[in-house]
Design a protein around this motif. Structure first.
Motif, short mmCIF file in Angstrom:
data_model
loop_
_atom_site.label_atom_id
_atom_site.label_comp_id
_atom_site.label_asym_id
_atom_site.label_seq_id
_atom_site.Cartn_x
_atom_site.Cartn_y
_atom_site.Cartn_z
N PHE A 25 0.82 -1.21 0.00
CA PHE A 25 0.00 0.00 0.00
C PHE A 25 0.86 1.26 0.00
N GLU A 26 2.00 1.22 0.68
CA GLU A 26 2.92 2.36 0.66
C GLU A 26 3.44 2.60 -0.75
N VAL A 27 3.77 1.51 -1.45
CA VAL A 27 4.26 1.63 -2.82
C VAL A 27 3.17 2.22 -3.72
N LEU A 28 1.96 1.73 -3.59
CA LEU A 28 0.86 2.25 -4.41
C LEU A 28 0.64 3.73 -4.16
N LYS A 29 0.72 4.15 -2.92
CA LYS A 29 0.56 5.57 -2.60
C LYS A 29 1.69 6.39 -3.23
N GLU A 30 2.92 5.89 -3.12
CA GLU A 30 4.07 6.58 -3.71
C GLU A 30 3.91 6.76 -5.22
N LEU A 31 3.29 5.78 -5.87
CA LEU A 31 3.12 5.83 -7.33
C LEU A 31 1.93 6.67 -7.76
N GLY A 32 1.16 7.17 -6.81
CA GLY A 32 0.06 8.05 -7.16
C GLY A 32 -1.29 7.39 -7.29
N PHE A 33 -1.41 6.15 -6.87
CA PHE A 33 -2.71 5.50 -6.89
C PHE A 33 -3.59 6.09 -5.78
N VAL A 34 -4.88 6.15 -6.05
CA VAL A 34 -5.85 6.68 -5.09
C VAL A 34 -6.57 5.54 -4.37
N TYR A 35 -6.83 4.46 -5.10
CA TYR A 35 -7.53 3.34 -4.48
C TYR A 35 -6.98 2.01 -4.97
N SER A 36 -7.26 0.99 -4.17
CA SER A 36 -6.88 -0.38 -4.48
C SER A 36 -8.09 -1.27 -4.21
N SER A 37 -8.16 -2.40 -4.92
CA SER A 37 -9.18 -3.42 -4.64
C SER A 37 -8.45 -4.76 -4.65
N SER A 38 -7.65 -4.98 -3.60
CA SER A 38 -6.66 -6.05 -3.62
C SER A 38 -6.78 -7.03 -2.46
N THR A 39 -7.87 -6.93 -1.69
CA THR A 39 -8.03 -7.82 -0.55
C THR A 39 -9.40 -8.50 -0.60
N TYR A 40 -9.43 -9.71 -0.04
CA TYR A 40 -10.67 -10.49 0.01
C TYR A 40 -10.78 -11.04 1.43
N PRO A 41 -11.68 -10.53 2.25
CA PRO A 41 -11.75 -10.93 3.65
C PRO A 41 -12.43 -12.29 3.86
N VAL A 42 -11.82 -13.33 3.29
CA VAL A 42 -12.28 -14.71 3.43
C VAL A 42 -11.07 -15.60 3.69
N LYS A 43 -11.34 -16.84 4.07
CA LYS A 43 -10.29 -17.84 4.16
C LYS A 43 -10.26 -18.62 2.85
N HIS A 44 -9.09 -18.66 2.21
CA HIS A 44 -8.94 -19.31 0.90
C HIS A 44 -7.52 -19.82 0.83
N ASP A 45 -7.31 -20.89 0.06
CA ASP A 45 -5.96 -21.45 0.01
C ASP A 45 -4.99 -20.57 -0.77
N LEU A 46 -5.47 -19.68 -1.61
CA LEU A 46 -4.60 -18.83 -2.42
C LEU A 46 -4.52 -17.39 -1.90
N TYR A 47 -5.49 -16.95 -1.11
CA TYR A 47 -5.53 -15.57 -0.66
C TYR A 47 -6.46 -15.47 0.55
N GLY A 48 -6.60 -14.26 1.08
CA GLY A 48 -7.59 -14.03 2.12
C GLY A 48 -7.05 -13.31 3.33
N THR A 49 -7.82 -12.30 3.79
CA THR A 49 -7.53 -11.55 5.02
C THR A 49 -8.85 -11.49 5.80
N PRO A 50 -9.27 -12.61 6.40
CA PRO A 50 -10.62 -12.70 6.95
C PRO A 50 -10.94 -11.72 8.07
N ASP A 51 -9.92 -11.19 8.76
CA ASP A 51 -10.21 -10.26 9.85
C ASP A 51 -9.95 -8.80 9.47
N TRP A 52 -9.74 -8.55 8.18
CA TRP A 52 -9.61 -7.17 7.71
C TRP A 52 -11.00 -6.60 7.38
#
Length: 279
Positions: free
Chosen positions: A138-165
Motif C-alpha cells: 500500500f505504501e508503494v501504491l501511494k508513492e506511485l500516485g494511486f488513489v484506491y486499491s481493490s486487492s483484498t478479500y476478507p475470506v479464508k482461501h488457500d490462495l488468498y484471504g484476510t478474513p479479519d480485515w
C-alpha cells in the motif's frame, strides 16, 4: 424482480487464460509466447455486452495485455469505461519483494498512462495478494500516485484471504482507499459473493439472492469482478493442470455470459470511481 436501486461497481480483470494463478505450476511467464492469445476477442465481446446493457465498468488491465493490444485499451477508454492497473506480469504481490513490486506496477501504470494521456488511479493485485505479510504494498501504491486499491478479500482461501480485515471500503493509514471484494455474513461465517469462480459455480438465482441480501443488509455498494476468459467456453483445456485448478477454471464457462447478462439487468452498475467516489 425489480431492479435494486443501489449503484454497484462492475469490474473486469483483463488477462488471458494462461495468465491465471491457478496454472502457475504448469505455465511460466516465459511460456506465454507458446499460447494463442484470446483476451482481445473475449474483452471485445464483453464491451459489446456492456454497450447493449448501457453499463460502464472498471477494467483492471494487465500491463502485458496493454503492451500487445494498445488499441483495445484505447477503445475501452473511449467507450467511457475506467482503466485501472492489474500490474504487469500477473505475479502475486505476496511473491515479490518491495523492489520487484515497485518495478512491476510502475511498468504497468506508466504504459497505461502513456496510452491514455491521463492518470491511472486504481489498482488490483493479482489473486487479491496484498495481505498480512506485505502491507508495504500500500505504501508503494501511494508513492506511485494511486488513489484506491481493490486487492483484498476478507475470506479464508488457500490462495488468498484476510478474513479479519475490513469488509467495506475504508481509508488506510498509508493514505489509499482499499475496496475489498464483497462478502456476506451467514451464520457467523464470511461467504464470498464477489464474482469470479463463485459466480460460475453458484446457480444464478442464488447469486441474485445473495447480492440482494448484501445490499439490503449491509447498506453498502456491491462490487463484482470477473475475467474475459470466463465467457470463453472454447479456450484450450490444459489437461496437465491439477484437478482442483481445472475444476475451478473450467466449471460452467458455457453459462457465464448468459448469467452475466441477467446480472447486468437485475442491478445498477457503474465504475469504481463513480460508485465509491475515488478519483
Amino acid at each position: 424482480m425489480n431492479k435494486h436501486p443501489s449503484l454497484n461497481a462492475m469490474t473486469v480483470d483483463v488477462e488471458d487464460f494462461f495468465h491465471v494463478s491457478a496454472f502457475d505450476s504448469i505455465i511460466k511467464p516465459e511460456d506465454w509466447k507458446d499460447y494463442q492469445p484470446r483476451v482481445e476477442d473475449n474483452t471485445r465481446r464483453l464491451m459489446d455486452l456492456f454497450a447493449r446493457k448501457g453499463v460502464k465498468s472498471t477494467f483492471f488491465v494487465l500491463g502485458w495485455v496493454a503492451e500487445r493490444y494498445p488499441q483495445l485499451i484505447k477503445d475501452i477508454h473511449q467507450q467511457g469505461h475506467e482503466i485501472a492497473s492489474h500490474g504487469y506480469a500477473h505475479r502475486r504481490a505476496s511473491s515479490q519483494t518491495r523492489e520487484e513490486f515497485l518495478a512491476d506496477v510502475t511498468r504497468s501504470k506508466n504504459h497505461l498512462e502513456d496510452l491514455l494521456g491521463e492518470a491511472v488511479t486504481g489498482y488490483r493485485a493479482p489473486s487479491f495478494s496484498i495481505g498480512y505479510d506485505n502491507e508495504w504494498a500500500f505504501e508503494v501504491l501511494k508513492e506511485l500516485g494511486f488513489v484506491y486499491s481493490s486487492s483484498t478479500y476478507p475470506v479464508k482461501h488457500d490462495l488468498y484471504g484476510t478474513p479479519d480485515w475490513p469488509r467495506f471500503a475504508y481509508q488506510r493509514k498509508e493514505g489509499i482507499t482499499e475496496i475489498p471484494i464483497p462478502t456476506l455474513k451467514i451464520m457467523g461465517r464470511q461467504v464470498p459473493i464477489g464474482g469470479g469462480g463463485y459466480f460460475r459455480l453458484y446457480p444464478y438465482a442464488m447469486t441474485r439472492k445473495l447480492v440482494s441480501r448484501y445490499l439490503n443488509q449491509e447498506r453498502q455498494p456491491y462490487s463484482f469482478y470477473f475475467h474475459p476468459w470466463e465467457i470463453d467456453a472454447d479456450q484450450p483445456r490444459l489437461t496437465q493442470a491439477p484437478l482442483k485448478s481445472r475444476f475451478r477454471h473450467y466449471i460452467n464457462l458455457d453459462k457465464t455470459e448468459a448469467k452475466l447478462a441477467r446480472l447486468l439487468d437485475d442491478f445498477n452498475w457503474s465504475t469504481m470511481k463513480d460508485v465509491y467516489g475515488v478519483s
